[in-house]
Scaffold this motif. Structure first.
Motif, short mmCIF file in Angstrom:
data_model
loop_
_atom_site.label_atom_id
_atom_site.label_comp_id
_atom_site.label_asym_id
_atom_site.label_seq_id
_atom_site.Cartn_x
_atom_site.Cartn_y
_atom_site.Cartn_z
N ALA A 1 1.02 -1.31 -0.06
CA ALA A 1 0.09 0.11 0.16
C ALA A 1 0.81 1.16 0.03
CB ALA A 1 -1.09 -0.18 1.29
N SER B 1 -1.32 1.47 -3.92
CA SER B 1 -2.34 1.99 -3.50
C SER B 1 -3.02 2.80 -4.79
CB SER B 1 -2.25 3.02 -2.42
OG SER B 1 -1.99 2.44 -1.33
N ALA C 1 -4.83 -0.44 -6.59
CA ALA C 1 -6.11 -0.93 -5.97
C ALA C 1 -7.03 0.01 -6.10
CB ALA C 1 -5.47 -1.11 -4.59
N HIS D 1 -6.53 -5.85 -0.90
CA HIS D 1 -5.41 -4.87 -0.91
C HIS D 1 -4.74 -5.27 0.43
CE1 HIS D 1 -3.58 -0.45 -1.17
NE2 HIS D 1 -2.71 -1.74 -1.62
N ALA E 1 -5.60 4.74 -1.02
CA ALA E 1 -5.96 3.65 -0.27
C ALA E 1 -7.42 3.49 0.27
CB ALA E 1 -4.92 3.21 0.85
N ARG F 1 -9.51 -4.18 2.48
CA ARG F 1 -7.93 -3.98 2.93
C ARG F 1 -7.72 -5.31 4.12
NH1 ARG F 1 -6.83 1.68 5.22
NH2 ARG F 1 -7.31 2.36 3.17
#
Length: 369
Positions: free
Chosen positions: A10, A15, A18, A30, A148, A158
């Motif tokens: 991330a 990020s 994602a 993620h 994110a 996440r």
């Protein structure tokens, strides 16, 4: 039918991807062992320059310009509209090549008197100064978190865990196994050990320093700046943290991701000397902060965006981004979506192979101090 992907990492690259895929309707998991924008990542400092100049490299100039648009779409407050000035020590160097490319692409640029940009500046060793007036200063840590978080808002799951590769699967430290149509490893400096059989990365220690200055040095009134042939970059005082100076010589290798991040006294002296030379009024300015980053550098300092050769396009590597990932991350993710989906072939310069040569074209260091 919805495609699924596990993105491991991330930082700004992971990020960005994602976020892009989640908003395009992919099923995204993620994975990050710490938290988005954490201080041990290569994207752990508070700020970055966002500029389009890349010498005669048109691909990266276009991609950086697009990334700037995408950062501002994410949140206009993330980018301070300070502009970026280039200190050209040669009439025909990197800056002149950048000027030609930017002009051809319609990206605003102009030669300026640096005395109009800085409260104090020594230009005796400069051939000219090139200003990108629409470039800016990115609030980097906030930007990674915003990407994110937007991914989660778009449906991404996440997961906080340490991950390791197991063929086409991702194994977590709690024993869970993640599987998807595709897996993308975007875990920064950690990739060097995980994929040493196919990927060449140099992990280096890099320092940035912040010096106290009066209110005349506040951004956006004072721009970011790059001295390519002087191997240094920096910016005015953004958000009260001080005037930033980054010696961009390649630092020593880092053997362990758990190494303590202590600044180099020698590079502090280099930063102080540069500050005194270029901005005389700041000679003797107090050090008010510092940061150690870890760069992950490919042989030619271009990104790796490539399928792993063993898994038929199901496993991808995304990295080699330190030093310039923020200038491209959201735009690179935009392009990568079609590469993963198989609708377009990835840019050849980003793929694995022996075509990479050692140069320093994408960094802000054209020479060693």
């Amino acid at each position: 039918m919805t495609s699924s992907v596990v993105v491991v990492g991330a930082g700004v690259l992971g990020s960005s991807l994602a976020d892009r895929l989640a908003r395009s309707g992919w099923g995204v998991t993620h994975v990050e062992q710490f938290s988005p924008g954490h201080v041990r990542s290569g994207s752990g400092d508070e700020s970055r320059l966002i500029r389009s100049s890349h010498g005669d490299d048109e691909l990266h100039a276009r991609m950086s310009r697009r990334a700037l648009e995408l950062w501002r779409e994410l949140d206009p407050r993330l980018v301070s509209p300070a502009g970026v000035a280039w200190f050209a020590r040669r009439a025909d160097g990197w800056e002149a090549a950048s000027e030609r490319v930017l002009t051809r692409l319609g990206i605003p640029n102009e030669r300026v008197d640096p005395a109009a940009l800085f409260p104090s500046v020594n230009a005796d060793d400069l051939a000219f100064t090139l200003l990108e007036p629409e470039a800016g200063l990115l609030r980097a840590r906030e930007g990674v978190r915003a990407l994110a978080d937007r991914a989660v808002a778009a449906g991404a799951q996440r997961v906080t865990a340490v991950a390791r590769p197991d063929g086409e699967r991702v194994v977590l430290d709690d024993g869970r196994v993640l599987e998807a149509d595709h897996v993308v490893w975007a875990c920064g400096a950690w990739m060097a050990a995980l994929f040493a059989d196919v990927l060449e990365l140099r992990i280096t220690h890099q320092d940035v320093f912040y010096f106290g200055a009066d209110g005349r040095w506040a951004a956006p009134d004072v721009p970011g700046w790059v001295d390519f042939d002087g191997a240094a970059y920096g910016m005015g005082d953004l958000d009260g943290r001080g005037v930033k100076v980054g010696p961009d010589v390649e630092g020593p290798g880092v053997a362990s991701m758990s190494a303590e991040r202590r600044n180099s006294p020698e590079l502090e002296r280099v930063a102080r000397a540069y500050l005194a030379h270029r901005f005389p009024a700041l000679a003797g300015a107090p050090l008010v902060g510092s940061r150690v980053c870890q760069y992950e550098l490919t042989p030619d300092e271009r990104f790796v965006v490539s399928p792993h050769p063993a898994y038929g396009g199901r496993v991808w590597l995304l990295g080699g981004g330190s030093g310039h990932a923020f200038k491209h991350g959201p735009a690179l993710a935009e392009r990568m979506e079609s590469w993963i989906a198989g609708s377009e072939a990835p840019e050849a310069c980003f793929t694995l192979g022996d075509h990479r040569r050692h140069d320093v074209q994408l960094r802000t260091a054209g020479t060693k101090l």
